[in-house]
Enzyme design. Structure first.
Site, PDB file in Angstrom:
ATOM      1  CB  SER A 128      39.773  47.188  40.039  1.00 39.08           C
ATOM      2  OG  SER A 128      40.061  46.496  41.237  1.00 39.08           O
ATOM      3  CG  ASP A 129      41.424  52.839  43.454  1.00 41.92           C
ATOM      4  OD1 ASP A 129      42.032  52.254  44.375  1.00 41.92           O
ATOM      5  OD2 ASP A 129      41.427  54.079  43.338  1.00 41.92           O
ATOM      6  CG  ASN A 130      40.348  48.813  48.327  1.00 39.46           C
ATOM      7  OD1 ASN A 130      40.170  47.603  48.194  1.00 39.46           O
ATOM      8  ND2 ASN A 130      40.195  49.434  49.473  1.00 39.46           N
ATOM      9  CG  ASN A 131      37.007  46.480  48.084  1.00 38.99           C
ATOM     10  OD1 ASN A 131      36.841  45.269  47.990  1.00 38.99           O
ATOM     11  ND2 ASN A 131      37.715  47.024  49.048  1.00 38.99           N
TER      12      ASN A 131
END
Length: 718
Positions: free
Chosen positions: A256-259
């Site tokens: 995933s991209d950050n958060n």
């Protein structure tokens, strides 16, 4: 509350994805052995251990000897201290030389291994949509899908290795991002929603990822922050499963991209709880969660949440094993199980002189000459006694923390950085007096130093005026509504112009700018983007002729922000009718895609087709002679564009389908050839299938995307 948020963010990664590999695909002996090891290891793991494995920053598993896969950024060198910093991606693209990108990536991989990093969140395969307001233009290779594809494949092959060298001790795992259509937003803002047709998705944004998967066999892919037509990428089953895995055949893992799993709730407001967000991500197929939080806290609290979820829906258990298996497979391929998981090296400086010299060579290849009236450049050192060096980007001292702002986003801290001022002082030595004045700062509107800058200009034979942007005015999270020079820079430019001295403008920036005054009034302009740790040396070489600029633009420059989007990829409009035009500004770009001048002159002959007629499943080639008619050795980038003249669907006026950078001595002639076949001639028909339709094709070959720089030939397929 903090604990709940973190748990929810990571839950998706912890549970899963789709099937890893089409079972019909045959496995190599090595892959079969790894698969057997993974299967055995997964059978021994507890649920908590699997959960930790699927958390991006979890500790090593000492009970089972599972190593930690350390991650990092590596867009143009590692995002760490003591590393080599190469030209930013937009500058790398401007070299139009994939082999340079491949070598840069291979050197970055060596430095990554020296820092125990084995998973890199690069390359950025986003195709810029013609909107310079978007801060992350600098992280892309440009506005064309073919060019981005070639550069992206080269990067992945250099960093991951090829053949027997793939994932060996000198190479690392790469992550192509951001899947998909990330720059296609309506306001030029990072993460803004995108709303586009499937046709545009497939014609513009998908090709680089398709090449990354099918040609370079990229090991990891990261979805984008944004949604695609209302469905966020991190929960978009059609994008991540149907297109990426089933259609393209991607068999690596998704991070995933950050958060962004948590953002399904907190940004997109689709699920009401983190647990629901996790299920949406699970169904879409995210394997690992990138969360900038507290990994030990994540590890502690995941187990309870997952067990509760699995009790309610036991059908999710198999996805945990699949995601864990994909991640363990990557670790085995990287040879991490063969190393001492406790014996991390702690090298402070890993940048080798060999790497620094290559960063220098690459920087020289990236410089673009936008204007050179009356052949002001190159400067003749024997005829100049004094030189003014002016502007907010002319010099930067070593920062107390972080990194230099003139290296671009995701830059590490190199052992040293050569500014333009440093480079020119080193170049001229005692032969030319350097008069330096900053003039102004990027981030405020003070004109207090204008008088010093004007005085420096008046007391000099010529002026090097260094303006543009920096990490503070561009990059991720630094989008703009105005593309004029930031602050009072344009007023500084006008003040220096009024001195009457010959002025060379050096642009150091990360996005195309509306530099109308400069283009109209300054005799010479160099676009250098962010050239890395040896920036000043390369720029000084270009100013004094030791380097003949040969780079070409990979993004179009707008005349006004109201003109956006500006790109060579246009469809037909009211041609010749007087409609389809702006009433207050020229419709054409200030500087177009593919454009760049030289200190010498080149002449292209008429393109010659090997065959003027081929079958729709046939192939041929087009060739052109290129001659250096000037007095200096130089580089030219020969570009081939294709248009299907009449087809069953609308097309772009032309699309880049080939390019080659060549070096020619004065009077030398070389022949450049390009293939023409299915890959170059196909169109997406009304059923969204790639086909070559019978009819004529215009093949354009030249030195930029502008019609005046192109010569054409006609090909018929039947």
């Amino acid at each position: 509350m903090r604990k709940i948020v973190l748990v929810g963010f990571a839950l998706v990664a912890l549970i899963g994805c789709n099937s890893t590999k089409n079972e019909s695909q045959s496995l190599s002996k090595e892959d079969s052995e790894i698969a057997a090891k993974v299967k055995s290891l997964v059978s021994k793991m507890t649920l908590d251990e699997k959960i930790a494995e699927m958390t991006q920053d979890a500790p090593a598993n000492e009970r089972l000897g599972i190593p930690f896969m350390k991650f990092g950024e590596g867009l143009h060198g590692l995002w760490m201290d003591g590393v080599t910093v190469y030209p930013q991606a937009i500058a790398a693209g401007s070299t139009w030389d994939p082999e340079l990108v491949k070598k840069m990536a291979s050197q970055t991989a060596l430095e990554a291994r020296a820092k125990n990093v084995t998973h890199i969140y690069s390359p950025n395969l986003d195709v810029i949509s013609g909107d310079g307001r978007y801060g992350r233009v600098e992280e892309s290779y440009g506005e064309d899908p073919y060019l981005v594809s070639r550069m992206g494949v080269a990067f992945i092959q250099g960093m991951q290795g090829m053949g027997d060298e793939r994932f060996d001790k000198n190479h690392v795992l790469t992550t192509a991002k951001h899947f998909i259509g990330y720059p296609e937003n309506r306001r030029g803002i990072n993460g803004g929603f995108s709303d586009m047709s499937e046709r545009r998705l497939r014609e513009i944004y998908l090709p680089p990822f398709e090449a990354a998967v099918k040609e370079a066999k990229v090991g990891c892919i990261m979805p984008g922050h944004q949604d695609f037509n209302g469905v966020p990428c991190h929960m978009n089953e059609w994008l991540l499963k149907d297109v990426l895995r089933d259609e393209l055949g991607f068999d690596g893992f998704l991070v995933s991209d950050n958060n962004d799993v948590g953002r399904l709730q907190t940004m997109h407001f689709i699920p009401e709880t983190r647990q629901e967000a996790a299920i949406l991500g699970l169904k879409a197929g995210v394997d690992m969660d990138l969360v900038l939080g507290k990994p030990l806290e994540l590890y502690t609290y995941h187990s309870t949440v997952l067990k509760d979820t699995l009790t309610k829906n036991s059908s999710l258990v198999k996805y945990i094993d699949e995601s864990t298996s994909r991640i363990l497979t990557a670790k085995y391929k990287l040879g991490l199980f063969e190393s001492n998981i406790k014996g991390y090296k702690k090298d402070a400086v890993v940048s080798k002189k060999e790497h620094q010299e290559f960063a220098y060579e690459m920087a020289k290849k990236a410089i673009i000459l936008l204007k050179n009236d009356n052949n002001l450049l190159p400067l003749d050192m024997s005829k100049i006694k004094s030189l003014a060096v002016i502007g907010p980007n002319a010099h930067e001292n070593r920062p107390e923390k972080g990194t230099y702002s003139l290296l671009g986003g995701y830059s590490g801290l190199p052992p040293y950085y050569v500014s333009v001022l440093d480079g020119l002082k080193s170049k001229v030595g005692e032969n030319v007096k350097i008069n330096y004045a900053k003039g102004c700062d990027l981030l405020n509107n003070s004109k207090a130093d204008f008088s010093n800058a004007v005085a420096a200009a008046k007391n000099s034979d010529a002026v090097v005026l260094v303006v543009g942007g920096s990490r503070r005015t561009g990059g991720e999270g630094a989008d703009r509504a105005d593309l004029n020079l930031y602050g009072v820079q344009n007023e500084l430019v006008e003040a220096i112009h009024k001195t009457g001295k010959p002025v060379i403008v050096v642009l150091i920036n990360g996005r195309p700018l509306s530099i109308n005054y400069i283009a109209e009034n300054m005799p010479s302009v160099l676009e250098t983007w962010y050239l890395g740790m040896r920036s000043g040396d390369a720029i000084a070489d270009a100013l004094f002729g030791d380097v003949n600029p040969g780079g070409k633009l990979t993004v179009s420059f707008p005349r006004s922000v109201g003109q956006l989007p500006v790109t060579y990829l246009e469809r037909p409009d009211f041609i010749g009718s007087g409609k389809g035009l702006f009433r207050d500004v020229d419709k054409t770009p200030l500087f177009p895609f593919g454009y760049g001048l030289s200190y010498t002159k080149f002449k292209l002959g008429t393109p010659k087709l090997e065959n003027t007629t081929i079958a729709i499943d046939g192939t041929t080639s087009v060739s052109v002679e290129v001659t250096n008619t000037g007095e200096r050795e130089g580089d030219e980038v020969v570009q081939m564009y294709v248009r299907d003249d009449y087809a069953s669907v609308g097309r772009y006026l032309k699309m880049l389908k080939g390019f080659k950078r060549i070096t020619l001595k004065p009077g030398e002639t070389k022949t450049v050839s390009f293939n023409l076949g299915f890959n170059e001639l196909n169109v997406l028909n009304q059923q969204m299938k790639k086909v070559v339709e019978p009819g004529t094709f215009t093949i354009s070959v030249g030195t930029s995307s502008m019609e005046k720089d192109l010569q054409t030939a006609s090909l018929r397929a039947k």
